[in-house]
Scaffold this active site. Structure first.
Site, PDB file in Angstrom:
ATOM      1  N   GLY A 536      24.462   7.800  30.899  1.00 19.18           N
ATOM      2  CA  GLY A 536      25.365   8.322  29.690  1.00 19.18           C
ATOM      3  C   GLY A 536      25.458   9.912  30.010  1.00 19.18           C
ATOM      4  O   GLY A 536      24.983  10.775  30.952  1.00 19.18           O
ATOM      5  N   GLY A 538      25.999  13.671  27.521  1.00 11.52           N
ATOM      6  CA  GLY A 538      26.066  14.180  26.334  1.00 11.52           C
ATOM      7  C   GLY A 538      26.434  15.630  26.352  1.00 11.52           C
ATOM      8  O   GLY A 538      26.988  16.162  27.413  1.00 11.52           O
ATOM      9  N   VAL A 543      23.236  12.103  32.445  1.00 14.17           N
ATOM     10  CA  VAL A 543      21.748  11.688  32.350  1.00 14.17           C
ATOM     11  C   VAL A 543      21.530  10.690  33.363  1.00 14.17           C
ATOM     12  O   VAL A 543      22.336   9.700  33.247  1.00 14.17           O
ATOM     13  CB  VAL A 543      21.057  11.370  31.042  1.00 14.17           C
ATOM     14  CG1 VAL A 543      19.704  10.974  30.984  1.00 14.17           C
ATOM     15  CG2 VAL A 543      21.384  12.624  29.843  1.00 14.17           C
ATOM     16  N   LYS A 557      17.947  14.640  32.659  1.00 17.34           N
ATOM     17  CA  LYS A 557      18.909  15.359  32.049  1.00 17.34           C
ATOM     18  C   LYS A 557      19.152  16.530  32.840  1.00 17.34           C
ATOM     19  O   LYS A 557      18.547  17.332  32.932  1.00 17.34           O
ATOM     20  CB  LYS A 557      18.693  15.674  30.609  1.00 17.34           C
ATOM     21  CG  LYS A 557      19.731  16.496  29.844  1.00 17.34           C
ATOM     22  CD  LYS A 557      19.282  16.973  28.309  1.00 17.34           C
ATOM     23  CE  LYS A 557      18.874  15.977  27.381  1.00 17.34           C
ATOM     24  NZ  LYS A 557      18.573  16.578  26.105  1.00 17.34           N
ATOM     25  N   ASP A 654      19.045  18.997  14.492  1.00 11.62           N
ATOM     26  CA  ASP A 654      20.326  18.216  15.209  1.00 11.62           C
ATOM     27  C   ASP A 654      19.644  16.706  15.093  1.00 11.62           C
ATOM     28  O   ASP A 654      20.032  15.989  16.176  1.00 11.62           O
ATOM     29  CB  ASP A 654      20.644  18.704  16.499  1.00 11.62           C
ATOM     30  CG  ASP A 654      21.933  17.830  16.932  1.00 11.62           C
ATOM     31  OD1 ASP A 654      22.900  17.619  16.255  1.00 11.62           O
ATOM     32  OD2 ASP A 654      22.503  17.552  18.038  1.00 11.62           O
TER      33      ASP A 654
END
Length: 849
Positions: A536, A538, A543, A557, A654
């Site tokens: 995915g 971000g 990643v 990442k 977050d």
């Protein structure tokens, strides 16, 4: 003494059976008995005291009516009236079973003002009895057969009760309609009625006066009424309606409603002002609360935009337009509707061309359809319409079959979601024009995408060759870095487990206790960062999943050059997460920094992130209440560790559902510490000019003033808690009247309906006590004042303890999650920065790692 004891025992038994018989008889009237109005009037009471039947006067009126009302609650709402058109002027009314076996109501002059009006089939009516049931049904029956002869459920007034059967006969056109009161204090028949339309596919219709339609529900598809798009969200409103099939010997079918929770008191009522409402008893507030009502908007008003017009609720007002291929008959006068621009082929008597169909999606289907239940194939349905020159549209709906419209298309409405697809018949030129425009747009977009893709591919290949050329240990001269290739052996890894300093854009970062991977090792593990390994993307960048030579699965990442997060966040993760060890925090295995590459290496999470399950309708049922509560506890323990028990006191800043990862055993792991901050031991609050976080999760003081503390995380946890319990995104209700999930939760909480917030997939099987406690705790966490929010230690105690006392929360006012409203309300100086991630656009952590 023995004599007196026996006498006392016999007397007690006599009194018990006498009182028992009296209480049993309190709900019935037999032949020869009566119910009398007056000073000593006592109503009949159902066995469980749910309903009562007796005489009453509405409001300040002196007129007397025989009616049924709720018996064991404070607000004794009347649900049925016998003599609504013929009130009695004084308290002389008498209810009894007459000689002919009918139930009759007499006034003081022995004049019959109301009767059940049935024909007796026997000369012996002495065995008849009438009783009030706990369903609210008043039933006249024979004692020897217990067969109902007459019942109030078959003769309703203005209220539809659970278990009531609403009869409709498509063959004869008969139906049982509910008729409103004339006013709030006058039970006489009013101007509005509600019932099931016997023509076409069954649907509920609200009529005004002499059968003028005011609103309709849309066709019944054996599960929902297709014209009520939010019906699938209102679970208790949906799961209960049933239509009997096949018809009985008279050709009648019956609509019934049985709620999922029989203990809930509810009723559907048609009001004197022309609206239908579902009302539920709120035991906390001791009053009836409105659950839903129809019509609910301007577009719900019947045929608001005229024939071939469609109404769309854009903003607060309904906007009318003609469907494609039609134009207004009279500009500005929507009551006259629209007319076809180009005649159909069959109307022009030509052999050239063919009529086509234009599909309208998510619409309320028009009225006056002709069902073709035997047609279930789309092509057959389409052909049936094409063969009939009068056919203007068709639709194929599961649970109904094919429907054809030979008349004008009326009462069309556009929905944001839900509804059905309607295929509008148009001349070939109308559809062709529309199709050409669409094709031109699609071709232009495709060409643009292809060109951009080719350019991006060439750029990526050039950049990759440049990066890989210096991607081995110790060969990059631009940085001062010591790198360990951890794919070789544990011995090699341990040799570099001490303090290692790396320079990132001139800033020294100590990676004490954190291994450093080589780019070559990560490239091998991820198969050269191939697309198939990408999990995915971000805010940080892509990643990738990887497998080290020792078999360990990892998630890498990779910081993107165009990332919304940068070097500071990269440093933050290295500094913070390497020092944290807790079963509910994601584990950082190492990092890599070579050339322009900056990467973090984590343990791989096979079950991805919590939102992968929570917001996918096909996967929601996989996380039952027991698992959800376990996840809630795990997140709370992880936050408590960050705030109190770790070597560093850390505020995450977050916390959101996509930043909670799930391991192989579905244990939650808090991730993404790029925005986290370390607090001093005695520090309670800090201020920042760089506001970071995600809309909807940020506390008011942080979003408005840049102030943050551990209570900022508590606020985010409260939002997260509501999402887990409800299965809804915190932004999913921002276009509703409540503005946000917090606003909706507060509304339900204050109305004693918090259980309605629970995800329908688990509502029946969950622990109601735990779910309601979670909602209460969430309301405490999202209070406006940080000082009034509990700390995580208190939160965990309240969640896990049945004996913990929960304070009453204050109403949260900062509930809007709209981006523009937050931007407008930021009261910070011009030097303040905002780094905001969004669940709707990107996520700062991938779906799985």
């Amino acid at each position: 003494m023995r004599f007196f004891r026996k006498t006392s025992l016999y007397l007690s038994l006599f009194l018990y059976f006498f009182l028992y018989e009296s209480s049993m008889a309190a709900n019935t009237i037999r032949r020869g008995e009566s119910l009398r109005d007056g000073i000593n009037h006592k109503p009949l009471v159902s066995p469980q005291k749910t309903f009562e039947l007796g005489f009453f006067s509405p409001g300040s009126s002196t007129h007397r009516f025989l009616g049924i009302w709720y018996g064991n609650i404070e607000d004794k709402a009347v649900v049925w009236v016998a003599n609504r058109a013929t009130p009695i002027s004084d308290q002389s009314g008498v209810l009894m079973i007459s000689n002919d076996g009918n139930l009759v109501l007499l006034d003081g002059k022995n004049i019959t003002v109301w009767s059940s009006n049935i024909e007796s089939s026997t000369t012996n009516n002495n065995n008849r009895v009438v009783s009030i049931h706990d369903t609210g049904n008043f039933v006249l029956s024979e004692t020897d057969t217990d067969r109902p002869i007459w019942e109030s459920f078959n003769h309703p007034t203005d209220t539809f009760l659970p278990q009531m059967r609403v009869r409709v006969n498509p063959q004869t056109g008969d139906n049982h309609a509910f008729v409103s009161w004339r006013s709030e204090t006058d039970p006489s028949p009013g101007n509005y009625s509600l019932g099931v339309d016997p023509s076409g596919a069954p649907e509920i219709v609200l009529w005004e006066g002499n059968k003028t339609r005011k609103w309709r529900s849309g066709q019944w598809n054996s599960a929902i009424f297709t014209g009520i798009p939010n019906m699938s969200l209102l679970t208790n409103y949906l799961y209960g309606f049933k239509l009997s099939s096949p018809p009985d010997e008279t050709g009648s079918v019956y609509f019934t409603y049985v709620p999922s929770d029989p203990s809930v008191l509810l009723r559907f009522k048609v009001l004197y002002n022309g609206t239908e409402e579902e009302l539920r008893w709120n035991e906390t507030l001791k009053k009836w609360t409105k659950f839903q009502s129809e019509p609910d908007s301007e577009c719900d008003q019947y045929n608001r935009c005229g024939k071939f017009g469609i109404c769309d609720m854009k903003g607060s007002n309904g906007i009318c337009s003609c469907i494609h291929g039609y134009e207004q008959v009279s500009v500005g006068n929507w009551s006259r509707g629209c007319r076809r621009r180009t005649p159909l082929k069959c109307e022009r008597n030509i052999s050239v061309g063919e009529d086509e169909f234009l599909t309208l999606k998510s619409v309320k289907l028009p009225d006056f359809e002709i069902p073709e239940h035997n047609l279930v194939d789309p092509e057959d349905c389409r052909e049936r319409c094409l063969r009939n020159c009068s056919c203007n549209a068709y639709s194929l709906v599961g649970g109904i079959g094919c429907m054809i419209w030979n008349q004008d298309l009326v009462d069309l409405q556009q929905f944001e979601a839900g509804g059905s697809s309607l295929h509008i018949r148009l001349a070939d030129s109308e559809v062709g024009e529309n199709r050409k425009t669409k094709i031109a747009v699609i071709v232009a977009v495709l060409v643009g995408v292809i060109l951009i893709g080719i350019f991006a591919l060439l750029l990526w290949r050039f950049k990759r060759k440049k990066d890989v050329s210096g991607a081995y240990c110790g060969k990059n001269t631009d940085t001062s870095v010591v790198v360990a290739d951890l794919t070789k052996s544990k011995e090699t890894t341990s040799a570099f487990s001490g303090s290692v300093d790396i320079m990132i854009e001139g800033k020294a970062v100590n990676t004490s206790e954190l291994p450093v991977f080589s780019l070559n090792a990560i490239a091998i593990a991820t198969n050269d960062f191939c697309k198939e390994n990408e999990l995915g993307r971000g805010g940080f960048g892509p990643v990738y999943k990887g497998v080290l030579e020792d078999g360990r699965e990892i998630a890498v990442k990779r910081l993107s050059g165009k990332s919304g997060q940068g070097v500071d966040e990269f440093k933050n993760e290295i500094i913070l997460i390497a020092k944290l060890q807790h079963r509910n925090l994601v584990r950082l295995l190492g990092c890599c920094f070579e050339g322009e590459e900056k990467m973090l290496v984590y343990e791989y999470m096979p079950n991805k992130s919590l939102d992968f399950f929570l917001f996918d309708e096909t996967k929601q049922a996989l996380i039952d209440w027991k698992l959800r509560f376990s996840i809630i506890e795990g997140i709370a323990r992880g936050l408590l560790y960050l705030h109190r028990d770790s070597r560093l006191r850390i505020i995450h800043r977050d916390l959101k559902v996509s930043n909670v990862l799930l391991d192989a055993e579905m244990n939650p792991k808090i991730s993404d510490f790029g925005m986290a901050r370390i607090f001093g031991g005695n520090q309670n609050e800090a201020n920042t000019v760089r506001v970071v976080g995600t809309y909807g999760y940020m506390s008011p003081e942080y979003a408005m003033e840049g102030l943050f503390s551990v209570k900022s995380d508590v606020y985010s946890f409260g939002v997260l808690l509501l999402e887990i319990v409800s299965g809804k995104r915190n932004t999913s209700l921002r276009s509703s009247e409540h503005g946000s999930l917090i606003g909706y939760a507060w509304y339900l909480y204050t109305h004693g309906r918090s259980e309605e917030l629970v995800d329908p997939k688990i509502r029946v099987t969950c622990s109601k006590r735990e779910a309601l406690r979670c909602i209460h705790v969430a309301m405490l966490c999202v209070q406006d004042s940080a000082a009034e929010r509990p700390n995580m230690a208190s939160v965990l105690l309240m969640l896990e303890s049945d004996t913990a006392t929960l304070a009453a929360p204050r109403q949260p006012t900062f509930t809007s999650t709209r981006r523009n409203s937050i931007d407008v309300n930021f009261a910070l100086d011009s030097s303040q920065q905002y780094i905001v991630s969004s669940n709707e656009i990107t996520s700062t952590v991938v779906l799985g790692r």
